[in-house]
Design a protein around this motif. Structure first.
Motif, mmCIF file in Angstrom:
data_model
loop_
_atom_site.group_PDB
_atom_site.id
_atom_site.type_symbol
_atom_site.label_atom_id
_atom_site.label_comp_id
_atom_site.label_asym_id
_atom_site.label_seq_id
_atom_site.Cartn_x
_atom_site.Cartn_y
_atom_site.Cartn_z
ATOM 1 N N TYR A 164 -20.944 10.630 5.960
ATOM 2 C CA TYR A 164 -20.269 11.345 4.853
ATOM 3 C C TYR A 164 -21.209 11.592 3.570
ATOM 4 C CZ TYR A 164 -16.665 11.543 1.022
ATOM 5 O OH TYR A 164 -16.063 11.622 0.008
ATOM 6 N N TYR B 295 2.153 5.041 0.545
ATOM 7 C CA TYR B 295 1.756 6.096 1.674
ATOM 8 C C TYR B 295 2.423 7.291 1.408
ATOM 9 C CZ TYR B 295 -0.030 2.447 4.733
ATOM 10 O OH TYR B 295 -0.882 1.236 5.469
ATOM 11 N N ARG C 90 -2.704 16.199 18.185
ATOM 12 C CA ARG C 90 -3.409 15.230 17.135
ATOM 13 C C ARG C 90 -4.090 15.965 16.186
ATOM 14 N NH1 ARG C 90 -2.665 9.941 16.493
ATOM 15 N NH2 ARG C 90 -3.957 9.589 14.753
ATOM 16 N N ASP C 91 -3.754 15.790 14.847
ATOM 17 C CA ASP C 91 -4.420 16.164 13.759
ATOM 18 C C ASP C 91 -4.944 14.933 12.946
ATOM 19 O OD1 ASP C 91 -5.524 18.054 11.824
ATOM 20 O OD2 ASP C 91 -3.503 18.191 11.043
ATOM 21 N N ASP C 92 -6.093 14.727 12.764
ATOM 22 C CA ASP C 92 -6.620 13.555 12.333
ATOM 23 C C ASP C 92 -7.984 13.524 11.372
ATOM 24 O OD1 ASP C 92 -6.736 11.046 11.347
ATOM 25 O OD2 ASP C 92 -6.562 10.058 13.317
ATOM 26 N N TRP C 93 -7.788 13.392 10.074
ATOM 27 C CA TRP C 93 -9.178 13.484 9.227
ATOM 28 C C TRP C 93 -9.199 11.899 8.558
ATOM 29 C CZ3 TRP C 93 -12.687 17.413 8.517
ATOM 30 C CH2 TRP C 93 -12.138 18.535 9.068
ATOM 31 N N ARG C 94 -10.197 11.487 8.903
ATOM 32 C CA ARG C 94 -10.422 9.789 8.123
ATOM 33 C C ARG C 94 -11.873 9.739 7.784
ATOM 34 N NH1 ARG C 94 -7.332 5.642 11.583
ATOM 35 N NH2 ARG C 94 -5.971 7.423 11.850
ATOM 36 N N VAL C 95 -12.347 8.706 7.125
ATOM 37 C CA VAL C 95 -13.307 8.216 7.036
ATOM 38 C C VAL C 95 -13.539 6.864 7.388
ATOM 39 C CG1 VAL C 95 -15.322 7.529 5.218
ATOM 40 C CG2 VAL C 95 -13.952 9.624 4.759
ATOM 41 N N LEU C 96 -14.669 6.628 8.355
ATOM 42 C CA LEU C 96 -15.015 5.216 9.232
ATOM 43 C C LEU C 96 -16.163 4.685 8.647
ATOM 44 C CD1 LEU C 96 -13.980 6.595 12.769
ATOM 45 C CD2 LEU C 96 -12.620 5.498 11.087
ATOM 46 N N LYS C 97 -16.307 3.424 8.545
ATOM 47 C CA LYS C 97 -17.265 2.716 8.277
ATOM 48 C C LYS C 97 -17.895 2.231 9.299
ATOM 49 C CE LYS C 97 -16.576 0.935 3.643
ATOM 50 N NZ LYS C 97 -18.031 1.816 3.040
ATOM 51 N N LYS D 62 0.891 -1.243 -0.139
ATOM 52 C CA LYS D 62 0.197 0.032 0.159
ATOM 53 C C LYS D 62 0.940 1.288 0.135
ATOM 54 C CE LYS D 62 -3.673 2.146 2.368
ATOM 55 N NZ LYS D 62 -4.808 1.994 3.569
#
Length: 227
Positions: free
Chosen positions: A224, A151, A179-186, A149
């Motif tokens: 989302y 990165y 902490r600086d975090d953006w993500r898409v979670l299912k 994968k």
């Protein structure tokens, strides 16, 4: 001088006048109204609280009177012209956005978000540059593939020494809390509601504390939806 016996502020008022609604949903304008909300205030007090010039305060009071948002409750006699004391015509207000200018809700939310985002961004950048200076390393991007994968990682240095990415590097005990975090979670709906409640409980645990330094915390969760 005793209060005006004819003045009886109502507990709630829904604003349906488009001019009044436009005034109240505008952040710069609404700051002039808040000091009068369910309390007495004079033009001089307003100019000190906002703060603003005496002329700005006077014009704001005139406009709010014209819009039916505030009313004279009494006058303080003195040598010369008496001082008018005002208060809101209602103890509380509700302003439906449908009576305000188009996109008022979106503009207000975006303005608030941009203000806090700018503060957070400035604070993060200050810490990033500081930790880079302290470590004597360059801030940059690492491009690598791990377990098939690819990165692209913000980092301090190349990583040849096995050091972690930029955000991950702040997990060490002797580094600042970042902490600086953006993500898409299912998530299932039940999981999303649980996470929502956990966010609330976590923030509430630390809210109201008076010791320590100030930190900017942003927590957001939404289903989302692409633009």
């Amino acid at each position: 001088m005793p209060p005006d016996p004819h003045f009886d502020p109502q507990p709630w008022q829904t604003i349906t006048d488009s001019r009044a609604a436009a005034f109240l949903v505008h952040a710069e304008h609404s700051q002039y109204f808040v000091p009068f909300l369910d309390r007495e205030c004079t033009v001089k007090q307003l100019s000190e609280e906002v703060p603003c010039t005496a002329l700005q305060a006077y014009r704001a009071v005139e406009q709010m009177e014209d819009l039916g948002l505030i009313q004279t409750v009494r006058k303080i006699t003195r040598r010369g012209k008496p001082i008018k004391v005002y208060t809101s015509v209602s103890k509380a207000l509700f302003v439906p956005f449908k009576y305000a200018p188009h996109n008022s809700f979106e503009d207000m939310m975006l303005s608030r978000d941009n203000t806090w985002r700018e503060l957070l961004f400035h604070s993060l950048m200050s810490q990033f540059y500081q930790v880079a200076d302290d470590a004597g390393r360059d801030l940059g991007l690492r491009f690598l593939r791990h377990e098939g994968k690819p990165y692209v990682v913000q980092a301090l240095g190349s990583g040849e020494d096995g050091s972690r990415g930029l955000i991950a590097s702040f997990s060490a005990p002797d580094t600042p809390a970042i902490r600086d975090d953006w993500r898409v979670l299912k998530l299932t709906r039940e999981q999303a509601k649980t996470l929502q409640q956990e966010f609330y409980e976590l923030i509430h645990r630390y809210a109201g504390q008076e010791e320590g330094r100030d930190y900017i915390l942003r927590v957001a969760l939404a289903p989302y939806k692409e633009k």
